[in-house]
Design a protein around this motif. Structure first.
Motif, PDB file in Angstrom:
ATOM      1  N   PHE A 113     -49.016   1.927  39.381  1.00  0.00           N
ATOM      2  CA  PHE A 113     -48.099   1.144  40.201  1.00  0.00           C
ATOM      3  C   PHE A 113     -47.311   2.011  41.167  1.00  0.00           C
ATOM      4  O   PHE A 113     -46.144   1.745  41.475  1.00  0.00           O
ATOM      5  N   THR A 114     -47.940   3.087  41.640  1.00  0.00           N
ATOM      6  CA  THR A 114     -47.327   3.960  42.642  1.00  0.00           C
ATOM      7  C   THR A 114     -48.330   4.185  43.775  1.00  0.00           C
ATOM      8  O   THR A 114     -49.526   3.888  43.640  1.00  0.00           O
ATOM      9  N   LYS A 115     -47.859   4.756  44.868  1.00  0.00           N
ATOM     10  CA  LYS A 115     -48.747   5.080  45.978  1.00  0.00           C
ATOM     11  C   LYS A 115     -49.735   6.180  45.595  1.00  0.00           C
ATOM     12  O   LYS A 115     -50.865   6.205  46.082  1.00  0.00           O
ATOM     13  N   ALA A 116     -49.306   7.078  44.712  1.00  0.00           N
ATOM     14  CA  ALA A 116     -50.205   8.127  44.245  1.00  0.00           C
ATOM     15  C   ALA A 116     -51.400   7.531  43.504  1.00  0.00           C
ATOM     16  O   ALA A 116     -52.530   8.026  43.597  1.00  0.00           O
ATOM     17  N   GLY A 117     -51.167   6.447  42.768  1.00  0.00           N
ATOM     18  CA  GLY A 117     -52.268   5.769  42.084  1.00  0.00           C
ATOM     19  C   GLY A 117     -53.257   5.167  43.064  1.00  0.00           C
ATOM     20  O   GLY A 117     -54.475   5.191  42.823  1.00  0.00           O
ATOM     21  N   ILE A 118     -52.754   4.638  44.164  1.00  0.00           N
ATOM     22  CA  ILE A 118     -53.640   4.091  45.197  1.00  0.00           C
ATOM     23  C   ILE A 118     -54.506   5.204  45.782  1.00  0.00           C
ATOM     24  O   ILE A 118     -55.721   5.041  45.951  1.00  0.00           O
ATOM     25  N   VAL A 119     -53.882   6.344  46.078  1.00  0.00           N
ATOM     26  CA  VAL A 119     -54.629   7.473  46.637  1.00  0.00           C
ATOM     27  C   VAL A 119     -55.718   7.923  45.672  1.00  0.00           C
ATOM     28  O   VAL A 119     -56.865   8.159  46.061  1.00  0.00           O
ATOM     29  N   LEU A 120     -55.379   8.047  44.392  1.00  0.00           N
ATOM     30  CA  LEU A 120     -56.345   8.518  43.401  1.00  0.00           C
ATOM     31  C   LEU A 120     -57.516   7.549  43.267  1.00  0.00           C
ATOM     32  O   LEU A 120     -58.683   7.971  43.183  1.00  0.00           O
ATOM     33  N   ALA A 121     -57.232   6.252  43.240  1.00  0.00           N
ATOM     34  CA  ALA A 121     -58.305   5.266  43.127  1.00  0.00           C
ATOM     35  C   ALA A 121     -59.233   5.306  44.336  1.00  0.00           C
ATOM     36  O   ALA A 121     -60.463   5.244  44.200  1.00  0.00           O
ATOM     37  N   LEU A 122     -58.662   5.438  45.522  1.00  0.00           N
ATOM     38  CA  LEU A 122     -59.487   5.478  46.727  1.00  0.00           C
ATOM     39  C   LEU A 122     -60.270   6.784  46.826  1.00  0.00           C
ATOM     40  O   LEU A 122     -61.394   6.805  47.347  1.00  0.00           O
ATOM     41  N   LEU A 123     -59.694   7.882  46.331  1.00  0.00           N
ATOM     42  CA  LEU A 123     -60.440   9.144  46.295  1.00  0.00           C
ATOM     43  C   LEU A 123     -61.692   9.001  45.447  1.00  0.00           C
ATOM     44  O   LEU A 123     -62.763   9.521  45.794  1.00  0.00           O
ATOM     45  N   LEU A 141     -55.804  -2.991  38.963  1.00  0.00           N
ATOM     46  CA  LEU A 141     -55.045  -2.669  37.753  1.00  0.00           C
ATOM     47  C   LEU A 141     -54.043  -1.541  37.938  1.00  0.00           C
ATOM     48  O   LEU A 141     -53.142  -1.390  37.110  1.00  0.00           O
ATOM     49  N   ILE A 142     -54.200  -0.757  38.996  1.00  0.00           N
ATOM     50  CA  ILE A 142     -53.376   0.445  39.115  1.00  0.00           C
ATOM     51  C   ILE A 142     -52.262   0.318  40.153  1.00  0.00           C
ATOM     52  O   ILE A 142     -51.429   1.200  40.294  1.00  0.00           O
ATOM     53  N   THR A 143     -52.257  -0.784  40.880  1.00  0.00           N
ATOM     54  CA  THR A 143     -51.191  -1.005  41.855  1.00  0.00           C
ATOM     55  C   THR A 143     -50.348  -2.197  41.431  1.00  0.00           C
ATOM     56  O   THR A 143     -50.851  -3.153  40.826  1.00  0.00           O
ATOM     57  N   GLY A 144     -49.052  -2.134  41.761  1.00  0.00           N
ATOM     58  CA  GLY A 144     -48.172  -3.216  41.380  1.00  0.00           C
ATOM     59  C   GLY A 144     -48.176  -4.387  42.341  1.00  0.00           C
ATOM     60  O   GLY A 144     -47.613  -5.440  42.042  1.00  0.00           O
ATOM     61  N   ASN A 145     -48.777  -4.215  43.516  1.00  0.00           N
ATOM     62  CA  ASN A 145     -48.849  -5.270  44.530  1.00  0.00           C
ATOM     63  C   ASN A 145     -47.458  -5.790  44.889  1.00  0.00           C
ATOM     64  O   ASN A 145     -47.236  -6.992  45.022  1.00  0.00           O
ATOM     65  N   ILE A 146     -46.523  -4.876  45.038  1.00  0.00           N
ATOM     66  CA  ILE A 146     -45.158  -5.249  45.405  1.00  0.00           C
ATOM     67  C   ILE A 146     -44.996  -5.100  46.914  1.00  0.00           C
ATOM     68  O   ILE A 146     -45.221  -4.011  47.459  1.00  0.00           O
ATOM     69  N   PRO A 147     -44.656  -6.185  47.619  1.00  0.00           N
ATOM     70  CA  PRO A 147     -44.496  -6.102  49.077  1.00  0.00           C
ATOM     71  C   PRO A 147     -43.498  -5.032  49.479  1.00  0.00           C
ATOM     72  O   PRO A 147     -42.478  -4.823  48.809  1.00  0.00           O
ATOM     73  N   PHE A 148     -43.832  -4.322  50.555  1.00  0.00           N
ATOM     74  CA  PHE A 148     -43.019  -3.261  51.143  1.00  0.00           C
ATOM     75  C   PHE A 148     -42.953  -1.993  50.261  1.00  0.00           C
ATOM     76  O   PHE A 148     -42.268  -1.051  50.618  1.00  0.00           O
ATOM     77  N   GLN A 149     -43.688  -1.985  49.148  1.00  0.00           N
ATOM     78  CA  GLN A 149     -43.708  -0.797  48.300  1.00  0.00           C
ATOM     79  C   GLN A 149     -45.125  -0.265  48.117  1.00  0.00           C
ATOM     80  O   GLN A 149     -45.442   0.825  48.587  1.00  0.00           O
ATOM     81  N   ASP A 150     -45.962  -1.015  47.413  1.00  0.00           N
ATOM     82  CA  ASP A 150     -47.319  -0.538  47.165  1.00  0.00           C
ATOM     83  C   ASP A 150     -48.373  -1.616  47.401  1.00  0.00           C
ATOM     84  O   ASP A 150     -49.463  -1.559  46.838  1.00  0.00           O
ATOM     85  N   GLN A 151     -48.040  -2.587  48.218  1.00  0.00           N
ATOM     86  CA  GLN A 151     -49.014  -3.645  48.536  1.00  0.00           C
ATOM     87  C   GLN A 151     -49.892  -3.200  49.703  1.00  0.00           C
ATOM     88  O   GLN A 151     -49.401  -2.938  50.794  1.00  0.00           O
ATOM     89  N   VAL A 152     -51.192  -3.127  49.464  1.00  0.00           N
ATOM     90  CA  VAL A 152     -52.141  -2.761  50.516  1.00  0.00           C
ATOM     91  C   VAL A 152     -52.644  -4.020  51.204  1.00  0.00           C
ATOM     92  O   VAL A 152     -52.398  -5.140  50.752  1.00  0.00           O
ATOM     93  N   ALA A 153     -53.373  -3.832  52.288  1.00  0.00           N
ATOM     94  CA  ALA A 153     -53.779  -4.964  53.114  1.00  0.00           C
ATOM     95  C   ALA A 153     -54.692  -5.929  52.369  1.00  0.00           C
ATOM     96  O   ALA A 153     -54.598  -7.149  52.541  1.00  0.00           O
ATOM     97  N   SER A 154     -55.612  -5.401  51.552  1.00  0.00           N
ATOM     98  CA  SER A 154     -56.538  -6.290  50.839  1.00  0.00           C
ATOM     99  C   SER A 154     -55.786  -7.209  49.877  1.00  0.00           C
ATOM    100  O   SER A 154     -56.146  -8.380  49.716  1.00  0.00           O
ATOM    101  N   PHE A 155     -54.725  -6.706  49.238  1.00  0.00           N
ATOM    102  CA  PHE A 155     -53.930  -7.541  48.339  1.00  0.00           C
ATOM    103  C   PHE A 155     -53.085  -8.535  49.117  1.00  0.00           C
ATOM    104  O   PHE A 155     -52.847  -9.653  48.643  1.00  0.00           O
TER     105      PHE A 155
END
Length: 278
Positions: free
Chosen positions: A141-151, A220-234
């Protein structure tokens, strides 16, 4: 008494007509298939995006929540692409130039993100780097988790783009340069890297485009919180759930334009570098 020999000539059979007939037939089938699978759905998506006109499209992609999601997606995709440029090239180099136990297993492991359901990749990362993971590192649920998943899901694009070029690279050129006194860094910079650059650029384009639209590995690894860690697909998914299909289509088309633009630019650069590398 004279004998007369007769020669029977068989008629020539020409397949030129069949070839002339087969070319447009194959082209027609290919265009029909591409139209059904790609062009018609994209046309329908674009029509939905402009359902409320240009002003509606612009409002949909520039409202605060949508723009924050798109901006985060672009930033993360660029970071992931830059990291995989270095690490993907390094891994391809190790797989081609080095020998070590388990090399075949590692080579097969590179393709695992292609075959693995992306949600399984997210579950794996959550098990390792989640709140109950054995590593003691929590990036869920952090931006680092998004980076790791996309890597994880974009790594194969760079590796598999660079690896065939390394395999076909003429080693005699490197040996000749070394015999003339060139150091390893000079050999890499003047001989190896110019030949690898087109493949690296091509892998970058594919990795960036994949990162822009990734969904499954982030569930499962992102919190999908607007303005924090919500990506475009979510954000697109949330708009569909809210029955705001025009906004979802607008952001989708915007991402599609960015992906196509990036691929066209990188393809042009790749062709230019290929011509100059020769």
């Amino acid at each position: 008494m004279s004998s007369t020999s007769t020669t029977t000539r068989l008629p020539r059979v020409s397949f030129g007509g069949a070839g002339r007939l087969g070319a447009p037939l194959g082209m027609g089938i290919a265009v029909l298939y591409m139209s059904l699978i790609v062009l018609i759905p994209l046309a329908a998506l674009t029509a939905g995006a402009f359902e409320d006109g240009w002003s509606g499209f612009w409002d949909a992609i520039t409202n605060d929540q949508a723009w924050a999601a798109v901006k985060l997606t672009l930033q993360v995709s660029l970071i992931v692409t830059l990291i995989n440029v270095v690490m993907g090239t390094l891994i391809a180099w190790v797989l081609v130039r080095d020998s070590f136990p388990g090399k075949g297993f590692v080579n097969s492991l590179i393709d695992l993100p292609f075959a693995l359901p992306t949600i399984v990749a997210g579950l794996t990362l959550l098990a390792l780097y989640g709140p109950r993971g054995p590593t003691g590192i929590n990036i869920a649920f952090t931006k680092a988790g998004i980076v790791l998943a996309l890597l994880l899901v974009t790594l194969p694009f760079v590796v598999r783009s660079v690896q065939p070029v390394l395999l076909e690279l003429d080693r005699e050129m490197e040996q000749a340069a070394a015999s003339l006194g060139a150091g390893p860094l000079t050999v890499f910079r003047r001989i190896i890297f110019p030949n690898l650059l087109p493949a690296i650029i091509g892998g970058c384009g594919l990795a960036f485009a994949r990162a822009l639209g990734e969904f499954g590995s982030l569930v499962l690894i992102t919190g999908n919180i607007p303005f924090q860690d919500q990506v475009a697909s979510f954000y697109i998914y949330s708009q569909i759930e809210s029955d705001n299909r025009a906004a979802a289509a607008a952001v989708s088309v915007f991402l599609l334009v960015i992906s196509l633009g990036a691929l066209l630019i990188l393809t042009t650069v790749e062709r230019w570098t290929s011509r100059h590398a020769r």
